[in-house]
Motif scaffolding. Structure first.
Motif, PDB file in Angstrom:
ATOM      1  N   LEU A 104      66.020 -12.859 165.060  1.00  0.00           N
ATOM      2  CA  LEU A 104      67.315 -12.964 165.604  1.00  0.00           C
ATOM      3  C   LEU A 104      67.649 -12.375 167.051  1.00  0.00           C
ATOM      4  O   LEU A 104      68.616 -12.124 167.536  1.00  0.00           O
ATOM      5  CB  LEU A 104      68.492 -12.752 164.572  1.00  0.00           C
ATOM      6  N   GLY A 105      66.433 -11.622 167.283  1.00  0.00           N
ATOM      7  CA  GLY A 105      66.499 -10.864 168.581  1.00  0.00           C
ATOM      8  C   GLY A 105      67.379  -9.820 168.635  1.00  0.00           C
ATOM      9  O   GLY A 105      67.332  -9.342 167.443  1.00  0.00           O
ATOM     10  N   SER A 106      67.695  -9.343 169.727  1.00  0.00           N
ATOM     11  CA  SER A 106      68.275  -7.996 169.801  1.00  0.00           C
ATOM     12  C   SER A 106      69.659  -7.776 169.118  1.00  0.00           C
ATOM     13  O   SER A 106      70.203  -7.008 168.722  1.00  0.00           O
ATOM     14  CB  SER A 106      68.368  -7.565 171.200  1.00  0.00           C
ATOM     15  N   ASN A 107      70.239  -9.202 168.642  1.00  0.00           N
ATOM     16  CA  ASN A 107      71.345  -9.114 167.823  1.00  0.00           C
ATOM     17  C   ASN A 107      71.228  -9.097 166.286  1.00  0.00           C
ATOM     18  O   ASN A 107      72.109  -9.177 165.583  1.00  0.00           O
ATOM     19  CB  ASN A 107      72.344 -10.364 168.072  1.00  0.00           C
TER      20      ASN A 107
ATOM     21  N   GLU B 187      70.736  -6.995 164.132  1.00  0.00           N
ATOM     22  CA  GLU B 187      71.498  -5.902 163.262  1.00  0.00           C
ATOM     23  C   GLU B 187      73.027  -6.307 163.231  1.00  0.00           C
ATOM     24  O   GLU B 187      73.741  -6.164 162.073  1.00  0.00           O
ATOM     25  CB  GLU B 187      71.238  -4.265 163.774  1.00  0.00           C
ATOM     26  N   ALA B 188      73.437  -6.526 164.422  1.00  0.00           N
ATOM     27  CA  ALA B 188      75.041  -6.982 164.446  1.00  0.00           C
ATOM     28  C   ALA B 188      75.155  -8.307 163.530  1.00  0.00           C
ATOM     29  O   ALA B 188      76.205  -8.323 162.880  1.00  0.00           O
ATOM     30  CB  ALA B 188      75.278  -7.386 165.838  1.00  0.00           C
ATOM     31  N   ILE B 189      74.144  -9.123 163.518  1.00  0.00           N
ATOM     32  CA  ILE B 189      74.520 -10.300 162.661  1.00  0.00           C
ATOM     33  C   ILE B 189      74.348 -10.165 161.343  1.00  0.00           C
ATOM     34  O   ILE B 189      75.204 -10.761 160.340  1.00  0.00           O
ATOM     35  CB  ILE B 189      73.237 -11.619 163.190  1.00  0.00           C
ATOM     36  N   THR B 190      73.442  -9.056 160.896  1.00  0.00           N
ATOM     37  CA  THR B 190      73.393  -8.656 159.675  1.00  0.00           C
ATOM     38  C   THR B 190      74.661  -8.073 159.068  1.00  0.00           C
ATOM     39  O   THR B 190      75.227  -8.273 158.101  1.00  0.00           O
ATOM     40  CB  THR B 190      72.330  -7.291 159.429  1.00  0.00           C
ATOM     41  N   LYS B 191      75.438  -7.292 160.062  1.00  0.00           N
ATOM     42  CA  LYS B 191      76.861  -6.745 159.563  1.00  0.00           C
ATOM     43  C   LYS B 191      77.529  -7.781 159.559  1.00  0.00           C
ATOM     44  O   LYS B 191      78.439  -7.943 158.678  1.00  0.00           O
ATOM     45  CB  LYS B 191      77.214  -5.848 160.736  1.00  0.00           C
ATOM     46  N   ARG B 192      77.724  -9.000 160.386  1.00  0.00           N
ATOM     47  CA  ARG B 192      78.659  -9.975 160.251  1.00  0.00           C
ATOM     48  C   ARG B 192      78.376 -10.780 158.974  1.00  0.00           C
ATOM     49  O   ARG B 192      79.337 -11.288 158.471  1.00  0.00           O
ATOM     50  CB  ARG B 192      78.471 -10.937 161.575  1.00  0.00           C
ATOM     51  N   LEU B 193      77.166 -10.828 158.665  1.00  0.00           N
ATOM     52  CA  LEU B 193      76.724 -11.806 157.263  1.00  0.00           C
ATOM     53  C   LEU B 193      77.440 -10.803 156.185  1.00  0.00           C
ATOM     54  O   LEU B 193      77.979 -11.514 155.463  1.00  0.00           O
ATOM     55  CB  LEU B 193      75.350 -11.922 157.243  1.00  0.00           C
ATOM     56  N   PHE B 194      77.210  -9.756 156.243  1.00  0.00           N
ATOM     57  CA  PHE B 194      77.918  -8.658 155.174  1.00  0.00           C
ATOM     58  C   PHE B 194      79.116  -8.756 155.062  1.00  0.00           C
ATOM     59  O   PHE B 194      79.997  -8.983 153.968  1.00  0.00           O
ATOM     60  CB  PHE B 194      77.666  -7.183 155.620  1.00  0.00           C
TER      61      PHE B 194
ATOM     62  N   TRP C   4      68.458  -6.213 157.346  1.00  0.00           N
ATOM     63  CA  TRP C   4      67.942  -5.948 158.624  1.00  0.00           C
ATOM     64  C   TRP C   4      66.559  -5.358 158.558  1.00  0.00           C
ATOM     65  O   TRP C   4      66.305  -4.023 157.879  1.00  0.00           O
ATOM     66  CB  TRP C   4      68.808  -5.209 159.538  1.00  0.00           C
ATOM     67  N   MET C   5      65.562  -5.724 159.524  1.00  0.00           N
ATOM     68  CA  MET C   5      64.277  -5.131 159.276  1.00  0.00           C
ATOM     69  C   MET C   5      63.911  -4.012 160.271  1.00  0.00           C
ATOM     70  O   MET C   5      62.625  -3.535 160.295  1.00  0.00           O
ATOM     71  CB  MET C   5      63.083  -6.117 159.273  1.00  0.00           C
ATOM     72  N   GLY C   6      64.985  -3.493 160.968  1.00  0.00           N
ATOM     73  CA  GLY C   6      64.886  -2.419 161.971  1.00  0.00           C
ATOM     74  C   GLY C   6      63.821  -1.278 161.245  1.00  0.00           C
ATOM     75  O   GLY C   6      63.220  -0.690 161.988  1.00  0.00           O
ATOM     76  N   ALA C   7      64.325  -0.724 160.221  1.00  0.00           N
ATOM     77  CA  ALA C   7      63.847   0.340 159.673  1.00  0.00           C
ATOM     78  C   ALA C   7      62.184   0.075 159.094  1.00  0.00           C
ATOM     79  O   ALA C   7      61.523   1.240 158.798  1.00  0.00           O
ATOM     80  CB  ALA C   7      64.356   0.619 158.095  1.00  0.00           C
TER      81      ALA C   7
ATOM     82  N   PHE D 208      64.351  -8.797 163.328  1.00  0.00           N
ATOM     83  CA  PHE D 208      64.273  -9.740 162.241  1.00  0.00           C
ATOM     84  C   PHE D 208      65.278  -9.549 160.992  1.00  0.00           C
ATOM     85  O   PHE D 208      65.774  -8.111 160.977  1.00  0.00           O
ATOM     86  CB  PHE D 208      62.969  -9.809 161.648  1.00  0.00           C
ATOM     87  N   ILE D 209      65.666 -10.302 160.321  1.00  0.00           N
ATOM     88  CA  ILE D 209      66.431 -10.280 159.059  1.00  0.00           C
ATOM     89  C   ILE D 209      65.599 -10.612 158.023  1.00  0.00           C
ATOM     90  O   ILE D 209      64.692 -11.462 158.147  1.00  0.00           O
ATOM     91  CB  ILE D 209      67.721 -10.301 159.021  1.00  0.00           C
ATOM     92  N   ARG D 210      65.661 -10.142 156.836  1.00  0.00           N
ATOM     93  CA  ARG D 210      64.959 -10.805 155.753  1.00  0.00           C
ATOM     94  C   ARG D 210      66.036 -11.480 154.871  1.00  0.00           C
ATOM     95  O   ARG D 210      66.969 -10.909 154.372  1.00  0.00           O
ATOM     96  CB  ARG D 210      64.115  -9.535 154.730  1.00  0.00           C
TER      97      ARG D 210
END
Length: 82
Positions: A31-34, A36-43, A51-54, A60-62
């Protein structure tokens, strides 16, 4: 869940969203640079993804392959968010 994977493949291609297919019960969605923000919106919509940043994949998200109603809800919500 083979039918769930096929659904995600078709739906994500229809959204022009890049993903990495998997033999496991999840897929990685770019999902590109967004991401993490999209993960929060989905939550906020009570849809849990990771979110796969860690893991060194911040774009990416899983997403777990779930029941078909859950899969559809994820795709519909993602379509609204992006």
């Amino acid at each position: 869940n083979k039918s769930g994977k096929l659904y995600f493949n078709k739906a994500l291609k229809g959204l022009s969203v890049e993903f990495i297919p998997s033999e496991a019960n999840f897929i990685l969605v770019r999902l590109g640079s967004n991401a993490e923000a999209i993960t929060k919106r989905l939550f906020e919509e009570k849809i849990l993804v990771r979110w796969m940043g860690a893991y060194g994949l911040p774009d990416f998200i899983r997403v777990s392959i779930g029941r078909m109603d859950e899969n559809r809800r994820f795709i519909e919500t993602l379509r609204r968010i992006i």
